[in-house]
Design a protein around this motif. Structure first.
Motif, PDB file in Angstrom:
ATOM      1  N   LEU A 522      48.664  31.792  36.873  1.00 36.47           N
ATOM      2  CA  LEU A 522      49.761  32.135  35.811  1.00 36.47           C
ATOM      3  C   LEU A 522      50.446  31.472  35.272  1.00 36.47           C
ATOM      4  O   LEU A 522      49.921  30.256  36.361  1.00 36.47           O
ATOM      5  N   GLN A 523      50.336  30.619  34.371  1.00 36.62           N
ATOM      6  CA  GLN A 523      51.632  29.818  33.819  1.00 36.62           C
ATOM      7  C   GLN A 523      52.859  29.690  35.001  1.00 36.62           C
ATOM      8  O   GLN A 523      53.536  28.364  34.918  1.00 36.62           O
ATOM      9  N   ASP A 524      53.702  30.883  34.961  1.00 32.90           N
ATOM     10  CA  ASP A 524      54.661  31.535  35.905  1.00 32.90           C
ATOM     11  C   ASP A 524      54.599  32.040  36.358  1.00 32.90           C
ATOM     12  O   ASP A 524      54.375  32.920  36.119  1.00 32.90           O
ATOM     13  N   PRO A 525      54.393  31.888  38.299  1.00 35.35           N
ATOM     14  CA  PRO A 525      53.934  32.527  38.363  1.00 35.35           C
ATOM     15  C   PRO A 525      55.342  33.828  39.143  1.00 35.35           C
ATOM     16  O   PRO A 525      55.031  35.279  40.064  1.00 35.35           O
ATOM     17  N   GLY A 526      56.305  33.439  38.943  1.00 36.58           N
ATOM     18  CA  GLY A 526      57.827  33.768  39.133  1.00 36.58           C
ATOM     19  C   GLY A 526      57.044  34.995  38.167  1.00 36.58           C
ATOM     20  O   GLY A 526      58.822  36.058  38.214  1.00 36.58           O
ATOM     21  N   LYS A 527      57.197  35.658  37.308  1.00 37.97           N
ATOM     22  CA  LYS A 527      56.794  36.902  36.518  1.00 37.97           C
ATOM     23  C   LYS A 527      55.115  37.336  36.648  1.00 37.97           C
ATOM     24  O   LYS A 527      54.806  37.995  35.853  1.00 37.97           O
ATOM     25  N   LEU A 528      55.103  37.481  38.089  1.00 38.64           N
ATOM     26  CA  LEU A 528      53.538  38.091  37.829  1.00 38.64           C
ATOM     27  C   LEU A 528      54.024  40.177  38.216  1.00 38.64           C
ATOM     28  O   LEU A 528      52.674  39.425  38.209  1.00 38.64           O
ATOM     29  N   ARG A 529      54.791  40.196  38.415  1.00 34.51           N
ATOM     30  CA  ARG A 529      54.520  41.842  38.230  1.00 34.51           C
ATOM     31  C   ARG A 529      54.653  41.671  36.434  1.00 34.51           C
ATOM     32  O   ARG A 529      54.105  42.848  36.841  1.00 34.51           O
ATOM     33  N   ASP A 530      55.622  41.192  35.876  1.00 35.33           N
ATOM     34  CA  ASP A 530      55.219  41.784  34.535  1.00 35.33           C
ATOM     35  C   ASP A 530      53.953  41.284  34.065  1.00 35.33           C
ATOM     36  O   ASP A 530      53.487  41.995  33.072  1.00 35.33           O
ATOM     37  N   THR A 531      53.406  39.964  34.400  1.00 31.05           N
ATOM     38  CA  THR A 531      52.597  40.338  33.884  1.00 31.05           C
ATOM     39  C   THR A 531      50.906  40.963  34.229  1.00 31.05           C
ATOM     40  O   THR A 531      50.365  41.109  33.808  1.00 31.05           O
ATOM     41  N   ALA A 532      51.112  41.854  36.227  1.00 27.00           N
ATOM     42  CA  ALA A 532      50.758  42.378  35.890  1.00 27.00           C
ATOM     43  C   ALA A 532      50.190  43.854  35.059  1.00 27.00           C
ATOM     44  O   ALA A 532      49.256  44.066  34.455  1.00 27.00           O
ATOM     45  N   ARG A 533      51.656  44.337  34.646  1.00 29.48           N
ATOM     46  CA  ARG A 533      51.877  45.137  33.804  1.00 29.48           C
ATOM     47  C   ARG A 533      51.707  45.200  32.476  1.00 29.48           C
ATOM     48  O   ARG A 533      49.930  46.046  32.064  1.00 29.48           O
ATOM     49  N   ASP A 534      51.303  43.863  32.298  1.00 23.05           N
ATOM     50  CA  ASP A 534      50.536  42.912  30.890  1.00 23.05           C
ATOM     51  C   ASP A 534      48.868  43.238  30.549  1.00 23.05           C
ATOM     52  O   ASP A 534      48.470  43.998  30.204  1.00 23.05           O
ATOM     53  N   VAL A 535      48.705  42.371  31.910  1.00 23.86           N
ATOM     54  CA  VAL A 535      47.163  42.374  32.123  1.00 23.86           C
ATOM     55  C   VAL A 535      46.457  44.187  31.995  1.00 23.86           C
ATOM     56  O   VAL A 535      45.327  44.627  31.765  1.00 23.86           O
ATOM     57  N   GLU A 536      47.366  45.163  32.669  1.00 25.69           N
ATOM     58  CA  GLU A 536      46.924  46.188  32.665  1.00 25.69           C
ATOM     59  C   GLU A 536      46.726  47.168  31.471  1.00 25.69           C
ATOM     60  O   GLU A 536      45.303  47.733  31.205  1.00 25.69           O
ATOM     61  N   ALA A 537      48.316  46.941  30.669  1.00 25.73           N
ATOM     62  CA  ALA A 537      47.689  47.185  29.849  1.00 25.73           C
ATOM     63  C   ALA A 537      46.793  46.935  28.268  1.00 25.73           C
ATOM     64  O   ALA A 537      45.923  47.199  27.366  1.00 25.73           O
ATOM     65  N   ALA A 538      46.530  45.188  28.343  1.00 28.89           N
ATOM     66  CA  ALA A 538      45.717  44.600  27.687  1.00 28.89           C
ATOM     67  C   ALA A 538      43.721  45.439  28.278  1.00 28.89           C
ATOM     68  O   ALA A 538      43.281  45.939  27.115  1.00 28.89           O
ATOM     69  N   THR A 539      43.657  45.378  29.702  1.00 29.54           N
ATOM     70  CA  THR A 539      42.579  45.952  29.816  1.00 29.54           C
ATOM     71  C   THR A 539      42.471  47.476  29.526  1.00 29.54           C
ATOM     72  O   THR A 539      40.672  47.529  29.139  1.00 29.54           O
TER      73      THR A 539
END
Length: 708
Positions: A522-539
């Motif tokens: 990730l570019q910003d590891p501090g946004k890990l939880r939000d990014t995980a939700r975005d990845v789930e939605a995209a897949t």
């Protein structure tokens, strides 16, 4: 104004009582001090382990997020689970996954992976000696009859004869222990006959006349009898090596070179090579040196180091077996000079070299690596070797792949960690061959075989009619004939075999195929939880059946270690403060009962009940804050002392991994002091609440009765 005045009065009374009841104050304050110091030190240690392990996993293998097929029957465990390797369903088209995930905001890089283990053929000392003799034979048959080659040829023959003699002695000892009526005795007799023939002078006279026949006999009948292990296991991650090095900044090649971009190859884990591939006496010397230099241990006072010295001295046969007569003479000359000895026999010189103590260890260690090691094969697998890796494919049968070793790799800060150091890095194309995935090369080869054999595809619906239908008629009359194997089996040319090693694969070829999981950087590891939700939605939107987990969950039992350590810490803190709560409460109750007259007098002159309640609570909280601050300072001092002493040493491979280095250097957590003070205040209020409630009920009349 009234509230401010009441507060000032309560504070003055609290300060007065702190000094008036010194014994009570010291008891209560001592308990609070110890608890606060424990919270500061413990919380900081756990936070430091958390940061160290986070850096270890994210920088070596895990990344920030991991994705894998949600239909897998096992959860992803990068470092192995309780039952061994995770069984994951394959991501059949990694290129599609990569294209989808790279569009998710905050996703910087997607790295394909496949973690597995396989067997590696390493050969043995006899195989190595045979290879040297085989090279001499090639050169002689090629027309080289130089005196230098002649001396080397005779030395290599003598070396082999000596090894065969030792092998013959080993087999004779095994026959003595074997059951004379057992099922293996006939095979042992057959092997003994082969060794007897190979040790006779007549065999070696014939060898000079027909060396190829002699080599065939030695390779097929003698070499398999060597009792050394001819293989080992290697744990690897198949990946896009260029993407892996960009993603994981802890990865470094410490010997050799990186695999050229787009090429096949493997980088063996440096720790794995040292522990499993290195000559045992040399490895034992290395372990003794590390223990002496890094941990300050001494052979004379350490039973383990003394045992390692005895083990190294007892394994000198492995050293001497590597040396042919020419090398043995050179080794003896070097050791005599370096040791200042007049001894002529090599075994005695080797015994003197490995008989180390605290006084001569550094000298003998240097002599070993400067004088003797250049004559030895220190590793069973060396940089530049092409090794054969075998692994069961997904369909169950064994796959075998030849791959070149380009170097040794390690993860910075985890050099001595077995959890990370055991991992080797392999190119993704070789991984797919071992996994059983039909690559473009294999598909082309299958097509060539089908074309040469005249095979054609038959659909399920038409299979019976095509194979057994009456309309097909008589195809031909069967006749007996000799089978020409050369026409049935068309071997791949040497150029075709070499092409697999030398060719460069495009990024499209690397991406287009199977992977078992993928790491997300990730570019910003501090946004890990939000990014995980975005990845789930995209897949989900792309129809991909992927499960998204963070680095801690992906690491399995290893990742849960910090959670367990934190739980243990807080349970200990809870127990301590529960005890403190009871003790402080009892002390405050006794102190309150002793102050009945004082409280009654205050009530008589107009003090309200809430004033008395607040006064006693302020006294308790004041004690808590004062001694809590002192305890926090003591905790900070303890952390400083630990760092000044070099930290908490990692005494085993697991701690080396958790500490992300040879020692844990704890740092003060930003919230440790605040947490300690918050707990102290809560405990102080709770412990003072019941005595304060008792004090509220004291009336002036009760105070006068207590006086009487």
């Amino acid at each position: 104004m009234r509230l401010r005045a009441d507060t000032a009065i309560m504070l003055r009374i609290a300060v007065r009582n702190l000094f008036a009841g010194r014994a009570k104050t010291l008891i209560i304050g001592g308990i609070i001090l110890i608890g606060a110091a424990l919270v500061v030190v413990g919380s900081s240690l756990v936070d430091s382990v958390d940061r160290g392990m986070r850096a270890s996993i994210q920088g070596s293998l895990g990344g920030h997020l991991q994705v894998y097929d949600e239909r897998s029957k096992d959860p992803l465990a990068l470092y192995g689970g309780m039952m061994g390797e995770s069984v994951l369903e394959p991501i059949e088209d990694f290129a599609k996954v990569k294209s989808v995930l790279e569009q998710v905001p905050n996703v910087k890089q997607v790295v394909p992976m496949g973690i597995d283990q396989a067997m590696v053929a390493t050969g043995n000392q006899l195989d190595v000696a045979l290879e040297k003799l085989r090279q001499d034979v090639r050169e002689r048959l090629g027309g080289d009859h130089s005196p230098e080659l002649g001396r080397r040829y005779e030395a290599h023959k003598a070396h082999l004869r000596r090894m065969i003699g030792i092998l013959r002695e080993d087999l004779a000892q095994a026959r003595v222990l074997a059951d004379p009526n057992g099922p293996d005795i006939k095979e042992m007799i057959r092997n003994a006959d082969a060794l007897k023939r190979a040790s006779e002078g007549a065999f070696w006279e014939d060898f000079d006349r027909a060396p190829l026949d002699g080599l065939e006999f030695l390779e097929n009948r003698v070499a398999p009898l060597a009792m050394e292990a001819g293989f080992t296991f290697v744990r690897y991650v198949g990946t896009d090596l260029e993407a892996f090095f960009r993603a994981f900044d802890r990865t470094q090649v410490v010997e050799g070179e990186r695999v050229p971009p787009g090429h096949r190859g493997i980088l063996l884990g440096k720790w794995y090579a040292e522990e499993w591939l290195k000559l045992k006496p040399a490895r034992l010397l290395d372990k003794i040196k590390t223990a002496r230099d890094a941990q300050g241990r001494r052979i004379a006072r350490d039973e383990e180091l003394s045992r390692w010295v005895r083990e190294a001295s007892g394994q000198l046969r492995e050293v001497s077996l590597q040396l042919d007569p020419i090398q043995a003479e050179e080794a003896a000359t070097r050791l005599r000079r370096a040791l200042g000895s007049e001894e002529r026999e090599l075994p005695k010189l080797l015994a003197a070299l490995f008989q180390v103590n605290d006084d001569n260890f550094d000298r003998n260690y240097r002599i070993f690596y400067d004088e003797l090691a250049p004559l030895l094969r220190l590793y069973m697998i060396r940089i530049g070797d092409t090794i054969t890796i075998k692994a069961p494919a997904k369909s169950g049968y064994m796959n075998s792949v030849n791959v070149k070793v380009y170097g040794f790799v390690q993860f910075r800060g985890l050099e001595q960690s077995g959890l990370a150091g055991v991992m080797s890095l392999m190119d993704l194309m070789t991984f797919r061959d071992l996994y059983g995935y039909v690559t473009r090369e294999k598909a082309a080869e299958i097509a060539r075989i089908q074309q040469r054999s005249g095979a054609r595809a038959v659909s399920r619906e038409n299979a019976e009619a095509e194979l057994f239908g009456e309309a097909s008629g008589l195809v031909g009359q069967g006749t007996a004939a000799a089978i020409d194997d050369s026409k049935l089996l068309v071997p791949r040319t040497e150029a075709e075999l070499q092409d697999q090693q030398d060719r460069s694969y495009s990024q499209e070829e690397i991406d287009s195929g199977v992977a078992l999981n993928a790491a997300l950087i990730l570019q910003d590891p501090g946004k890990l939880r939000d990014t995980a939700r975005d990845v789930e939605a995209a897949t989900r939107a792309a129809g991909l059946h992927l499960k998204v987990v963070d680095w801690q969950e992906a690491s399995g039992l290893v990742g849960r270690f910090v959670t367990l350590a934190r739980l243990i810490l807080w349970v200990a803190v809870l127990i301590i403060f529960l005890v403190a709560l009871v003790i402080i409460n009892n002390a405050m109750v006794m102190a309150t009962l002793q102050r009945v007259k004082e409280i009654g007098t205050m009530r008589a002159i107009g003090a309200q009940r809430r004033f008395v309640l607040a006064m006693l609570l302020v006294e308790t909280v004041a004690v808590g804050i004062v001694f809590g601050l002192v305890g926090a300072v003591v905790g900070v001092g303890g952390l400083w002392a630990i760092r000044a002493a070099g930290g908490i040493p990692a005494t085993n491979d697991q701690l080396y991994f958790f500490f992300s280095g040879p020692a844990l250097l704890p740092t003060l957590g930003s919230t440790s002091v605040a947490i300690a003070l918050a707990i102290v205040i809560v405990v102080s209020v709770l412990s003072g609440l019941y005595p304060a409630l008792l004090a509220m009920r004291v009336t002036p009349l009760e105070a006068m009765q207590a006086e009487e």
